[in-house]
Design a protein around this motif. Sequence first.
Motif, short mmCIF file in Angstrom:
data_model
loop_
_atom_site.label_atom_id
_atom_site.label_comp_id
_atom_site.label_asym_id
_atom_site.label_seq_id
_atom_site.Cartn_x
_atom_site.Cartn_y
_atom_site.Cartn_z
N UNK A 39 10.34 16.14 2.34
CA UNK A 39 11.28 15.68 1.24
C UNK A 39 10.35 15.84 -0.11
N UNK A 40 10.62 16.22 -1.23
CA UNK A 40 10.15 15.99 -2.47
C UNK A 40 10.90 15.28 -3.14
N UNK A 41 10.32 14.75 -4.36
CA UNK A 41 11.29 14.18 -5.50
C UNK A 41 10.91 15.02 -6.75
N UNK A 42 12.14 15.44 -7.36
CA UNK A 42 12.12 16.10 -8.79
C UNK A 42 12.47 14.85 -9.61
N UNK A 87 10.63 5.04 3.44
CA UNK A 87 10.97 5.53 4.48
C UNK A 87 10.13 6.64 5.15
N UNK A 88 8.84 6.83 4.38
CA UNK A 88 7.79 7.79 4.35
C UNK A 88 7.42 7.72 6.08
N UNK A 89 7.42 8.56 6.71
CA UNK A 89 6.71 8.50 8.08
C UNK A 89 7.57 8.08 8.99
N UNK A 146 0.94 -1.33 -0.11
CA UNK A 146 0.07 -0.08 0.05
C UNK A 146 0.82 1.37 -0.16
N UNK A 147 0.68 2.15 -0.92
CA UNK A 147 1.25 3.42 -0.79
C UNK A 147 0.26 4.66 -0.60
N UNK A 148 0.59 5.40 0.42
CA UNK A 148 -0.29 6.39 0.69
C UNK A 148 0.29 7.79 0.74
N UNK A 189 0.74 17.90 8.83
CA UNK A 189 0.03 17.56 10.02
C UNK A 189 0.09 16.49 10.65
N UNK A 190 0.32 15.48 9.76
CA UNK A 190 0.51 14.12 10.28
C UNK A 190 1.87 13.79 10.91
N UNK A 191 2.85 14.40 10.21
CA UNK A 191 4.03 14.02 10.64
C UNK A 191 5.05 15.29 10.99
N UNK A 192 4.45 16.11 11.84
CA UNK A 192 5.13 17.31 12.10
C UNK A 192 6.70 17.52 12.43
#
Lengths: 428, 122
Positions: free
Chosen positions: A197-200, A266-268, A178-180, A189-192
């Motif tokens: 990080x963003x991906x270009x 590694x998100x979250x 699953x990918x959220x 708000x969820x991970x203050x």
Amino acid sequence: MNLELGNIFIKDVKFGEDTKVENGTLIVNKEELISLISEDEHLKSVDVELAKPGDSIRITPVKDVIEPRVKVDGPGGIFPGVLSKVDTVGTGKTNVLKGAAVVTTGKIVGFQEGIIDMTGPGADYTPFSKLNNVVLICEPKDDLKQHEHEKAVRMAGLKAARYFGEVAKDIKPDEVKSYESLPLLKSVEKYPELPKVAYVQMLQSQGLLHDTYVYGVDAKKTLSTLIGPTEIMDGAIISGNCVSACDKNTTYHHLNNPVIHDLFDKHGKEFNFVGMIITNENVYLADKERSSNWAAKLAEYLGVDGVIISQEGFGNPDTDLIMNCKKIEEKGIKTVIVTDEYAGRDGASQPLADADPKANAVVTGGNANEVIKLPPMDKIIGHIEPVDSIAGGFDGSLEKDGSIVVELQAITGATNELGFNKLSAKGY
Amino acid sequence: MKEIIITNNPLVKEELEKIIEVEYYNTDYMEILKKVRDRIHKGHKLLTHPLSGSVKPNETPYKSIMVSMDKGDLDTDSLITIENSIHTAKKFIEDLKTPDWSEEILFDFQTIDLTLIKNAIK
């Protein structure tokens, strides 16, 4: 935007009466597939071969590699804007024939590139030697122009991938991932406490054999924009790029973009993966300035602490890469760039055609000028003549016994700039 | 802004000279880069990237580059880009010379070079 990827593990491929998946084997009705692909009036003949891991087979020249996928639930269909309506994809459920691929071959130009060896030392350098490949050999009608030829083979690969994907629609996957992706403000708000990080992702967009399509739109005609990372998993980006075999991104690479997958992993936990920007790589220098300005502006707007920037192709995209890096760093955002190297055969030369002190965090996919000898294979699928004129090859590359001495740049995916390979370098 | 294409590609001359100023030279890839460098020193601005396309400098014999027709002060960004491109091209050509291609392959290279520069005509 939530997507569930259902992986159906494919461990073998063979011809049979009905196209279906049976106990992890992809069975291919050859005649049905040939008749589907032959619908294109630009093609004179179509043939299908199978190439499995360990087979003494060399596939060349390789145009594209595509993973069969199908939408099971949620809006749209696979390859939106190309084979399906332009609905926004990336939510619901998608099934994947993991371990299978469609490979297209065909000599569009005389110096056509790309080798996949299914065994031997060359196989170690390409991820596609580990897949159960259905290879389409498409021969054009006489005097077909290169542009139309490229499009016909591109569409053939996508159609075949959809055809196989369809048989996976009602199969219960062996594994579900699953990918959220949350809206930006909700994610913050969820991970203050986590860095954002963003991906270009930079997309090759220069002309014939150098193009990429986003929802069916030629990327050279686009402005840098935001896209959901799960949209890519449903085929929102497809490859029309088949020059520079080692560092072009095939459609398979886009579908399985490892930067996106690692960011999700590694998100979250280590950071907050809040979004993705796509930007093009045009020939006109003012286009490069505009696109990198927009990529930097969007990164700033997202309010991220860091971005990862991946490149595609050789030479002038180095300038886009450095522009993106510099301009995003100037916004106070840390960058890591992902690229590969043309550092000469001895590996000692300056590897990129552009540089800047701000590009101080680099992941490399390896040196494409490194030389390798590929022993002969029992069977060639495609055309062997272009090997003598392949990038990284040379007159006399092809030896009498069928072995080839080439630079790594001749091997499909060898120094991939998304990191979908095994080569790299470490600094200590 | 008016533009000039500096090229050694006969197909670019044939196809584009009716719509844009084309300076054709019967010379090699590296000489085209050097001619463009000389123009930049005279104050012309580089408009397309000299290493357009992923076809390698020791692979294709053809190169077409667009510069401004107008001259101004020396544009250092243009100069840095052309010098970096010359440096990169040299690295390839020194390792391995461009092969003697067949007519058919030469035409394919001309076609690729034409589409790259055509996409830059605004």
